[in-house]
Write an enzyme that holds these catalytic residues in place. Structure first.
Site, PDB file in Angstrom:
ATOM      1  N   LYS A 144       1.049  -1.888   0.302  1.00 25.33           N
ATOM      2  CA  LYS A 144      -0.333   0.121   0.284  1.00 25.33           C
ATOM      3  C   LYS A 144       0.844   1.081  -0.003  1.00 25.33           C
ATOM      4  CE  LYS A 144      -1.034   2.913   3.050  1.00 25.33           C
ATOM      5  NZ  LYS A 144      -1.970   3.219   3.784  1.00 25.33           N
ATOM      6  N   ASP A 203      -6.557   1.380   1.094  1.00 22.46           N
ATOM      7  CA  ASP A 203      -5.921   1.500   2.201  1.00 22.46           C
ATOM      8  C   ASP A 203      -7.829   1.171   2.820  1.00 22.46           C
ATOM      9  OD1 ASP A 203      -7.977   3.334   1.494  1.00 22.46           O
ATOM     10  OD2 ASP A 203      -6.728   5.155   3.112  1.00 22.46           O
TER      11      ASP A 203
END
Length: 213
Positions: free
Chosen positions: A121, A139
């Protein structure tokens, strides 16, 4: 509603109203963005932005942070979630940047993930925000909102969500769409009580349509 139609309607709405969506993290260069993103894990951007000015005043770059002790970093970020681990990650990350990359944050997706504290991420955020490349960081907001709206189906992991979004969103809008979903999840499609009455995409939202049926 067909999936392609939902994507077309939702993306068109965001393109018209939020064409310049960007991160809310405050930073001056790729190193500072990387630090801020590491700090933002399971923490709000608002809290991170309260901490980073003092942190960057003392340690504005990889060289200065690499010379700092973990304890010094901890004292400046202790109001952030998980400060013990994050202070260790920041120290090790800065040292590796100096040792392996001449103090420069690499712009390669795989190399980014060799840095302590950097996972998929965070590497995707760097690609999208710092280096302006098509990327879809997933997220908690993106994971929740993409499923709730109906842009993804049956995704059990962030990677599965990422793959479905990347497959349907044009590359030129991919990184901006990441911010659309984050901001929508942060301010409208909130976790426990989504504000459907304020939502501009409610008519195309799978969750809202189920509520009405």
């Amino acid at each position: 509603m067909r999936l392609e139609e939902r994507y077309d309607k939702v993306l068109a709405w965001f393109r018209e109203r939020m064409p310049l969506a960007d991160t809310e993290l405050q930073y001056n260069d790729p190193f500072q963005l990387l630090v801020a993103v590491i700090l933002s894990a399971q923490c709000t951007d608002k809290r991170v932005n309260m901490v980073t000015p003092a942190l960057f005043e003392q340690f504005p770059d990889a060289e200065s942070m690499s010379k700092a002790s973990v304890e010094e970093i901890f004292e400046l970020i202790k109001s952030i979630s998980y400060p013990n681990n994050k202070s260790k990650h920041l120290s090790a990350m800065a040292k590796k940047l100096i040792e392996d990359f001449n103090g420069i944050v690499p712009d390669d997706f795989e190399l980014l993930q060799t840095l302590p504290g950097v996972g998929r991420k965070t590497a995707n955020v760097m690609e999208a925000v710092a280096f302006k490349r098509p990327a879809m960081p997933v997220d908690t907001h993106v994971f929740r909102v993409a499923d709730r709206i109906g842009l993804v189906t049956g995704a059990k992991t962030p990677l599965e969500t990422e793959k479905q979004l990347v497959a349907h969103i044009p590359a030129e809008w991919l990184s901006t769409a990441h911010h659309w979903l984050i901001l929508h999840g942060r301010y409208v499609c909130v976790a426990r009580k989504p504000k459907c009455e304020e939502c501009g995409i409610a008519e195309w939202c799978r969750y809202h349509q189920k509520k009405l049926s």
